[in-house]
Design an enzyme around this catalytic site. Structure first.
Site, PDB file in Angstrom:
ATOM      1  CG  ASP A 159      -1.970   1.033   0.893  1.00 29.81           C
ATOM      2  OD1 ASP A 159      -2.240   1.359  -0.092  1.00 29.81           O
ATOM      3  OD2 ASP A 159      -2.823   1.401   1.911  1.00 29.81           O
ATOM      4  CE  LYS A 453      29.815 -10.569  25.344  1.00 30.26           C
ATOM      5  NZ  LYS A 453      29.743  -9.618  24.263  1.00 30.26           N
TER       6      LYS A 453
END
Length: 740
Positions: A159, A453
């Protein structure tokens, strides 16, 4: 690292979309008062609101009230838009701040764009200056290229039109309204609630299928002609067509469909096609822009040609947005003056044929009008496309209410969860030692493979700042070649960052212990260039990574690189011209990994994009040679020094640099391209290095003029190189003297 106060980590610091309370939106918009109304369309109304909590101005899109006519269909629009934009991060896309589900109402909260929509200013007086128009064109092209090329799944907007192009206070284009957006590989499967009587909306995971992209959606005047064919599948070329129409509107200053003109000029595309056949494209340029500057006039006509190429009848004949970006880029190695020739449009069927409102044709055109119910401009004339196939606009909706999709943004993950998925950080889950910590593997929520981590030295204030920076930075970025953050944990004094993970390996490890074929190496360099270009040029702020190394890049199971390690990254806000502000830090110091740090950065400690380009060049040479950036097994420990020696000894013969394990099995032109890029990036004089945008273009094959021009310039004399890199060489000698 310099010492610093401990970093306080608050949810409010993050920019991920959140769930809003209905009361704050209601109060902020004065009860959704008509005075705050910004616009309205087929999908609902948009209001301006000032958040009571912090005074931030936002735009609130009220999508639908459940129970209204077509309510279920618009609920799908709400879900498609929410799912599409929740994770998008680009300087030319309107940013989603969050959403709200309140009783029968569904609301989306976006950044407020004070410039309004493009259609509100493009067709009014005074005319937009040419410089502003070209900036808008480039911005819109960049947004679509990001959606089509730079995400894990290709997003088709479906669109694209001037009313969906919003402008910020500096007239930067921001594409919005993703209510019709679809994924190329996937599509929505609407999960229905088992109880239709329940008014509450819960959250479920979403699956996607390609089939939904066959539904017709969009606005007449911007819809590609193939949209009206049976069993048509929306593709990126659909967006290219719509972009071409917007481009023609911007250059001509006229609407795609305008009833104020005579019948032969109502449809902009058909009118400009006729002008092209008559060799009269100059007549299509906005007369208010024509000037005595003939060069500017010629550029405008070339852009009209580009718009016509984007709107060719056959989708296969249209260019990609990546190619369009290359043409529009001011630093491009190709030029819009070298566009391919246009065909004769006499053989093309008209885009729109006018018809009367009676007879059988009227019933067929009415179907097209129904499809374009989202159109922002109501007209009394009915149109139909030149396609002869029957159009079916019906969209049968499931009888049961649908649920809102789960938007998985980075979140706080409990320490208990992390201990469970890593078996209390057992050695069997340990992957590798990383920056100041250890990496572990786990399965989160029973389905997400993650890399966790865990930072050591948890009481160090500087490391806590580094930790906070890393997850704040990562959650703000989205690119298919960047590591994606899933969450973090700070309980019990821990510093844990959680990333998506899928059988990944560090590039540094793979280069040393496995044999990558040439096509894999080329793909790594090309993809990494795209990711760094996104950081430098395509996000709201300019990001200087400062830690681009082969150890900061992981390869997924398909060999796609993902850049991580953002703890040292510097984010620079942009000024009104879109250029980054320079931030002077009196405490600044050189931060990075030895062997990847550019000479000027080691001297001044001023982080620039050219410092990243240098680091990228070192990684490129690692990929080509299969050698480490720094290796003390050699007398000349620095890879760059060894490369210079080989090329000077072999009279610049690039073949001598290629990893011998390949046995000569590589594409010579690609090899020359990659090595030329690597050598250009590691020039001691930063002014001679290419930008990442230029590198992306070159890696796409647009290197004809560049290769010949730069190959001779890439080599520095040995004395010149040693003079500019004396600090690094001095450090190497000291380490060697210690016998390390």
């Amino acid at each position: 690292f310099y010492d610093a106060e401990g970093a306080e980590i608050r949810d409010g610091d993050l920019e991920t979309p959140r769930i809003f309370n209905y009361s704050e939106l209601y109060v902020g918009s004065n009860g959704f008062h008509e005075r705050e109304l910004l616009g309205a369309g087929g999908f609902g109304r948009v209001y301006r609101a000032v958040l009571p909590s912090d005074g931030t101005v936002v735009a609130v899109k009220c999508v639908v009230e459940r129970g209204e006519k077509s309510g279920i269909s618009l609920e799908k629009t709400f879900m498609a838009e929410l799912t599409a934009v929740a994770h998008l991060r680009h300087r030319n896309l309107v940013r989603l701040r969050g959403w709200c589900v309140h009783e029968t109402q569904l609301l989306l909260v976006y950044d407020y764009m004070p410039g309004g929509s493009l259609d509100k200013i493009l067709f009014r007086k005074p005319p937009l200056p040419w410089e502003t128009r070209i900036k808008i064109i480039r911005g819109l092209a960049a947004a679509l290229n990001y959606l089509h090329e730079n995400l894990e799944a290709q997003i088709i907007h479906r669109d694209v039109k001037t009313s969906n192009v919003l402008l910020d206070s500096n007239f930067n284009a921001r594409l919005g309204d993703f209510g019709l957006a679809r994924w190329l590989e996937h599509d929505l499967v609407y999960i229905t609630s088992s109880s239709s009587s329940s008014s509450s909306l819960s959250f479920k995971n979403r699956d996607f299928r390609l089939g939904e992209t066959t539904r017709i959606g969009g606005t007449i005047g911007y819809l590609p002609p193939e949209s009206f064919q049976r069993r048509n599948i929306a593709s990126a070329k659909s967006d290219v067509f719509s972009f071409g129409i917007v481009l023609l509107e911007i250059v001509s200053g006229r609407r795609a469909v305008d009833l104020a003109y005579s019948d032969d000029q109502i449809v902009l595309l058909d009118w400009i096609r006729r002008l092209s056949d008559d060799d009269s494209l100059r007549s299509a340029v906005d007369s208010r822009l024509l000037s005595e500057n003939e060069k500017q006039n010629q550029i405008m006509m070339e852009l009209i040609k580009l718009g016509l190429l984007c709107t060719l009848h056959r989708p296969q004949s249209r260019p990609t947005m990546k190619w369009v970006m290359e043409i529009l880029s001011p630093t491009s190695t190709t030029s819009h003056t070298n566009l391919p020739g246009l065909p004769s449009f006499l053989s093309h069927p008209p885009y729109i044929s006018l018809s009367s409102s009676s007879g059988t044709s009227a019933s067929r055109t009415m179907a097209a009008a129904v499809v374009s119910s989202q159109s922002s401009t109501a007209t009394t004339t009915i149109y139909f496309t030149a396609e002869e196939s029957e159009i079916t606009a019906s969209d049968s909706a499931p009888p049961n209410p649908t649920v809102v999709p789960l938007v998985e943004t980075p979140r706080v993950i409990s320490y208990e969860e992390i201990v469970a998925v890593t078996d209390n950080f057992s050695d069997s889950h340990r992957l590798a030692e990383v920056d100041f910590g250890t990496a572990y593997h786990g399965l989160l929520d029973g389905r997400h493979h993650v890399l966790i981590k865990r930072l050591g030295m948890k009481t160090c204030p500087a490391l806590r700042v580094r930790f906070a920076n890393e997850f704040r930075n990562m959650e703000r970025l989205r690119h298919r070649n960047l590591v994606q953050l899933r969450g973090w944990c700070t309980e019990q004094g821990e510093m844990l960052v959680v990333y998506d993970y899928s059988a990944t390996c560090l590039l540094s490890h793979v280069l040393q212990h496995q044999l990558l074929q040439w096509h894999q190496r080329y793909k790594i360099v090309k993809s990494l260039a795209s990711a760094i270009c996104y950081l430098h040029e395509e996000w709201d702020e300019q990001v200087i990574h400062r830690n681009i190394t082969s150890s900061a890049i992981i390869l997924d199971q398909d060999g796609n690189p993902r850049l991580g390690s953002f703890a040292l990254a510097e984010f620079l806000t942009r000024n009104e011209q879109g250029n980054p502000h320079v931030v002077l830090d009196k405490r600044r110091s050189v931060r990075g990994i030895f062997g990847y740090i550019s000479p000027e950065y080691s001297e001044t400690a001023e982080a620039t994009t050219m410092a990243d380009v240098y680091s990228f060049g070192v990684v490129v040479l690692e990929v080509v040679t299969g050698q480490k950036a720094v290796d003390f097994r050699y007398r000349n420990a620095l890879l760059i020094e060894r490369v210079h020696q080989v090329l000077q000894r072999k009279n610049g013969c690039y073949k001598e640099l290629v990893d011998g394990r390949l046995g000569g099995d590589y594409d010579e032109r690609e090899m020359e391209r990659v090595v030329s890029v690597g050598m250009a990036c590691i020039r001691s004089d930063h002014n001679l290095r290419p930008s990442m945008r230029q590198i992306v273009s070159i890696m796409d094959g647009h290197d004809r003029s560049w290769l010949g021009k730069h190959k001779e310039k890439n080599l520095e004399t040995r004395d010149e190189w040693r003079r500019r890199n004396e600090p690094a060489l001095c450090l190497v000698r000291r380490i060697q003297a210690l016998g390390i």
